[in-house]
Design an enzyme around this catalytic site. Structure first.
Site, PDB file in Angstrom:
ATOM      1  N   CYS A   1     -35.553 -30.822 -43.655  1.00 33.76           N
ATOM      2  CA  CYS A   1     -34.556 -31.560 -42.878  1.00 33.76           C
ATOM      3  C   CYS A   1     -35.062 -31.881 -41.477  1.00 33.76           C
ATOM      4  O   CYS A   1     -35.547 -31.003 -40.760  1.00 33.76           O
ATOM      5  CB  CYS A   1     -33.275 -30.737 -42.803  1.00 33.76           C
ATOM      6  SG  CYS A   1     -31.968 -31.569 -41.881  1.00 33.76           S
TER       7      CYS A   1
ATOM      8  N   CYS B   1     -29.913 -28.835 -34.644  1.00 32.68           N
ATOM      9  CA  CYS B   1     -29.453 -27.803 -35.576  1.00 32.68           C
ATOM     10  C   CYS B   1     -30.391 -26.613 -35.447  1.00 32.68           C
ATOM     11  O   CYS B   1     -31.567 -26.779 -35.129  1.00 32.68           O
ATOM     12  CB  CYS B   1     -29.507 -28.351 -37.006  1.00 32.68           C
ATOM     13  SG  CYS B   1     -28.861 -27.230 -38.267  1.00 32.68           S
TER      14      CYS B   1
ATOM     15  N   CYS C   1     -20.306 -40.496 -42.411  1.00 32.67           N
ATOM     16  CA  CYS C   1     -20.961 -39.189 -42.341  1.00 32.67           C
ATOM     17  C   CYS C   1     -21.140 -38.844 -40.861  1.00 32.67           C
ATOM     18  O   CYS C   1     -21.756 -39.606 -40.116  1.00 32.67           O
ATOM     19  CB  CYS C   1     -22.309 -39.279 -43.048  1.00 32.67           C
ATOM     20  SG  CYS C   1     -23.297 -37.780 -42.928  1.00 32.67           S
TER      21      CYS C   1
ATOM     22  N   CYS D   1     -30.550 -37.017 -42.715  1.00 28.92           N
ATOM     23  CA  CYS D   1     -30.167 -36.202 -41.558  1.00 28.92           C
ATOM     24  C   CYS D   1     -31.231 -36.128 -40.478  1.00 28.92           C
ATOM     25  O   CYS D   1     -32.316 -35.620 -40.695  1.00 28.92           O
ATOM     26  CB  CYS D   1     -29.918 -34.756 -41.999  1.00 28.92           C
ATOM     27  SG  CYS D   1     -28.715 -34.584 -43.266  1.00 28.92           S
TER      28      CYS D   1
ATOM     29  N   CYS E   1     -33.831 -25.580 -42.057  1.00 32.85           N
ATOM     30  CA  CYS E   1     -34.175 -25.966 -43.435  1.00 32.85           C
ATOM     31  C   CYS E   1     -35.461 -26.802 -43.419  1.00 32.85           C
ATOM     32  O   CYS E   1     -35.623 -27.695 -42.586  1.00 32.85           O
ATOM     33  CB  CYS E   1     -33.035 -26.747 -44.080  1.00 32.85           C
ATOM     34  SG  CYS E   1     -31.513 -25.797 -44.210  1.00 32.85           S
TER      35      CYS E   1
ATOM     36  N   GLU F   1     -26.366 -39.017 -34.402  1.00 33.87           N
ATOM     37  CA  GLU F   1     -26.335 -40.111 -35.364  1.00 33.87           C
ATOM     38  C   GLU F   1     -25.228 -39.926 -36.391  1.00 33.87           C
ATOM     39  O   GLU F   1     -24.800 -38.820 -36.683  1.00 33.87           O
ATOM     40  CB  GLU F   1     -27.681 -40.240 -36.064  1.00 33.87           C
ATOM     41  CG  GLU F   1     -28.149 -38.948 -36.689  1.00 33.87           C
ATOM     42  CD  GLU F   1     -29.500 -39.085 -37.378  1.00 33.87           C
ATOM     43  OE1 GLU F   1     -30.436 -39.597 -36.752  1.00 33.87           O
ATOM     44  OE2 GLU F   1     -29.598 -38.672 -38.540  1.00 33.87           O
TER      45      GLU F   1
ATOM     46  N   HIS G   1     -29.974 -25.855 -53.356  1.00 35.31           N
ATOM     47  CA  HIS G   1     -31.390 -26.275 -53.373  1.00 35.31           C
ATOM     48  C   HIS G   1     -32.351 -25.383 -54.149  1.00 35.31           C
ATOM     49  O   HIS G   1     -33.534 -25.708 -54.285  1.00 35.31           O
ATOM     50  CB  HIS G   1     -31.930 -26.484 -51.948  1.00 35.31           C
ATOM     51  CG  HIS G   1     -31.125 -27.434 -51.112  1.00 35.31           C
ATOM     52  ND1 HIS G   1     -30.587 -28.601 -51.607  1.00 35.31           N
ATOM     53  CD2 HIS G   1     -30.753 -27.390 -49.800  1.00 35.31           C
ATOM     54  CE1 HIS G   1     -29.931 -29.235 -50.643  1.00 35.31           C
ATOM     55  NE2 HIS G   1     -30.006 -28.516 -49.553  1.00 35.31           N
TER      56      HIS G   1
ATOM     57  N   SER H   1     -24.993 -26.311 -49.865  1.00 38.22           N
ATOM     58  CA  SER H   1     -26.399 -26.694 -50.040  1.00 38.22           C
ATOM     59  C   SER H   1     -27.139 -25.538 -50.694  1.00 38.22           C
ATOM     60  O   SER H   1     -27.439 -24.543 -50.050  1.00 38.22           O
ATOM     61  CB  SER H   1     -27.012 -27.021 -48.678  1.00 38.22           C
ATOM     62  OG  SER H   1     -26.315 -28.113 -48.100  1.00 38.22           O
TER      63      SER H   1
ATOM     64  N   ASN I   1     -35.456 -36.910 -49.318  1.00 33.27           N
ATOM     65  CA  ASN I   1     -35.863 -38.056 -48.504  1.00 33.27           C
ATOM     66  C   ASN I   1     -37.005 -37.536 -47.630  1.00 33.27           C
ATOM     67  O   ASN I   1     -36.764 -36.780 -46.700  1.00 33.27           O
ATOM     68  CB  ASN I   1     -34.652 -38.497 -47.654  1.00 33.27           C
ATOM     69  CG  ASN I   1     -34.733 -39.950 -47.255  1.00 33.27           C
ATOM     70  OD1 ASN I   1     -35.812 -40.521 -47.175  1.00 33.27           O
ATOM     71  ND2 ASN I   1     -33.595 -40.535 -46.981  1.00 33.27           N
TER      72      ASN I   1
HETATM   73  N1  SAH Z   1     -25.882 -28.222 -42.350  1.00 28.86           N
HETATM   74  C1  SAH Z   1     -25.130 -28.708 -43.466  1.00 28.86           C
HETATM   75  C2  SAH Z   1     -24.842 -30.185 -43.461  1.00 28.86           C
HETATM   76  C3  SAH Z   1     -25.930 -31.156 -43.101  1.00 28.86           C
HETATM   77  S1  SAH Z   1     -27.121 -31.608 -44.246  1.00 28.86           S
HETATM   78  C4  SAH Z   1     -25.792 -28.300 -44.757  1.00 28.86           C
HETATM   79  O1  SAH Z   1     -26.864 -27.702 -44.726  1.00 28.86           O
HETATM   80  O2  SAH Z   1     -25.218 -28.520 -45.818  1.00 28.86           O
HETATM   81  C5  SAH Z   1     -26.377 -32.418 -45.618  1.00 28.86           C
HETATM   82  C6  SAH Z   1     -27.204 -32.234 -46.886  1.00 28.86           C
HETATM   83  O3  SAH Z   1     -28.422 -33.006 -46.866  1.00 28.86           O
HETATM   84  C7  SAH Z   1     -27.619 -30.787 -47.095  1.00 28.86           C
HETATM   85  O4  SAH Z   1     -27.499 -30.462 -48.456  1.00 28.86           O
HETATM   86  C8  SAH Z   1     -29.075 -30.818 -46.680  1.00 28.86           C
HETATM   87  O5  SAH Z   1     -29.765 -29.736 -47.227  1.00 28.86           O
HETATM   88  C9  SAH Z   1     -29.513 -32.163 -47.202  1.00 28.86           C
HETATM   89  N2  SAH Z   1     -30.725 -32.740 -46.589  1.00 28.86           N
HETATM   90  C10 SAH Z   1     -31.137 -32.659 -45.306  1.00 28.86           C
HETATM   91  N3  SAH Z   1     -32.277 -33.337 -45.115  1.00 28.86           N
HETATM   92  C11 SAH Z   1     -32.604 -33.869 -46.318  1.00 28.86           C
HETATM   93  C12 SAH Z   1     -33.668 -34.693 -46.777  1.00 28.86           C
HETATM   94  N4  SAH Z   1     -34.637 -35.087 -45.961  1.00 28.86           N
HETATM   95  N5  SAH Z   1     -33.656 -35.057 -48.079  1.00 28.86           N
HETATM   96  C13 SAH Z   1     -32.660 -34.672 -48.917  1.00 28.86           C
HETATM   97  N6  SAH Z   1     -31.632 -33.893 -48.537  1.00 28.86           N
HETATM   98  C14 SAH Z   1     -31.605 -33.498 -47.251  1.00 28.86           C
END
Ligand code: SAH
Length: 340
Positions: free
Chosen positions: A112, A105, A98, A326, A109, A85, A209, A207, A283
């Site tokens: 995600c 992946c 994006c 994502c 995390c 996607e 967090h 990232s 999200n």
């Molecule tokens: N793997 C990379 C890039 C992809 S995710 C990374 O970890 O940075 C892009 C960003 O969106 C990252 O900061 C990730 O932690 C965040 N992310 C993923 N799912 C999310 C969600 N459901 N709500 C908010 N942020 C999210």
């Protein structure tokens, strides 16, 4: 293939050097989807190209358009059946795409959706590139910004991602400005040091967090491998080598990392750094019971950071009505396919 590789391959086929450039222009400036379109090449050359090379052109199998903000979410099917996607976001300053760097992946995390089924495979440079070109073709829009923030961990597919960046920004091709590319990583430390040496003025988004190792380990398995101190040292080295300000991403999860105490600790951690904090209200995904921080609390978090001299913005949550975060759409699509 790079322009040099293409030129060499054409020379080996007994063709003139400029044929390589011609084909490169068709692919990258005009986003051709087939060799047949390349009408300034002879019919016989086009036939030989078809026999020798594979031209990956992606057509979306699904396009969802947000009724809230016009964000478009695309699902592409790859030649081997995997689906990935990508997202088109329209801003006043230009259009941003994006892209995903992997199908699935393996970073794990917790919040995600991309990682719930693990990694299927790395994407080829052409498959990352075609997300941008396919979106341009479908939408008729020009793209000025690309964020490598879709599914997958770009530094876990290092060589292909770098090749993608160089192809997309080649001055003989689409020539997107390298400064308009952002690569987001969960913090693979050796990859960050390596990226710092590529001579690419792209923005690094990290990232984060969490502001403490224990809390970060709860959200992100990669934090068991690298401490926050090690990650920040790598980011400092990236800034020193490239002069590019680091973006720290911080997804706000209600009652997990969103108190004012957390904000103060984050500010203390980043103090003295030329950086920017992107706050992303999480999200929520249905597989986990994480809840999003409400507007007012997010605003207070941001103000607290600013009081300590840290730049921060709350990322606009785009495409909430279309499985915007994502991995959400890919997962939904795959589960529906299984039911069928
Ligand atoms: N793997 C990379 C890039 C992809 S995710 C990374 O970890 O940075 C892009 C960003 O969106 C990252 O900061 C990730 O932690 C965040 N992310 C993923 N799912 C999310 C969600 N459901 N709500 C908010 N942020 C999210």
């Amino acid at each position: 293939m790079t322009l040099e590789e293409l030129t060499e391959a054409l020379a080996e086929m007994g063709e003139k050097a400029f044929r390589g450039k011609q084909i490169f222009t068709w692919l990258h400036s005009r986003q051709a989807v087939s060799f047949d379109e390349m009408t300034d090449l002879s019919h016989s050359l086009r036939e030989r190209l078809k026999e020798t090379f594979q031209l990956i052109a992606l057509e979306p199998v699904q396009v969802l358009i947000s009724s809230i903000d016009g964000t478009r979410k695309y699902l592409f099917r790859l030649p081997d059946g995997n689906v990935i996607e990508s997202v088109l976001m329209k801003y006043k300053h230009g259009n941003s795409v994006c892209v995903s760097s992997q199908a699935g992946c393996r970073m794990g995390c917790r919040f995600c959706a991309s990682t719930l089924d693990g990694l299927a495979r790395n994407l080829a440079p052409s498959e990352i590139l075609e997300q941008v070109y396919g979106i341009m073709r479908e939408s008729g829009e020009k793209i000025s910004n690309v964020v490598i923030m879709g599914s997958g961990e770009p530094l876990d597919n290092y060589g292909n991602v770098i090749r993608f960046i160089r192809l997309l920004t080649d001055e003989k091709g689409y020539h997107l400005s390298q400064r308009n590319i952002t690569l987001s990583t969960c913090g693979i430390v050796p990859g960050i040091y390596r990226l710092a040496q590529e001579g690419l003025p792209i923005t690094l988004a990290l990232s984060l967090h969490a502001s403490e190792d224990e809390a970060r380990r709860e959200l992100m398995p990669i934090a068991r491998k690298y401490t926050i101190r090690e990650v920040l040292a790598a980011c400092d080295a990236y800034f020193a080598a490239t002069g590019r300000r680091i973006s720290y991403e911080y997804s706000l999860v209600k009652d997990v990392n969103d108190s004012l105490d957390h904000a103060r600790r984050l500010a203390a951690l980043l103090r003295g750094r030329n950086c920017h904090v992107n706050l992303i209200p999480v999200n929520p995904i249905q597989e986990r019971n994480f809840r999003s921080t409400d507007r007012a609390a997010a605003q207070n978090f941001k103000l607290t950071l600013e009081n300590y001299g840290i730049n921060a913005t709350i990322r606009r949550e785009m495409g909430r009505d279309i499985q915007g975060a994502c991995g959400q759409l890919r997962r939904k699509y795959q589960s529906e396919e299984t039911v069928d």
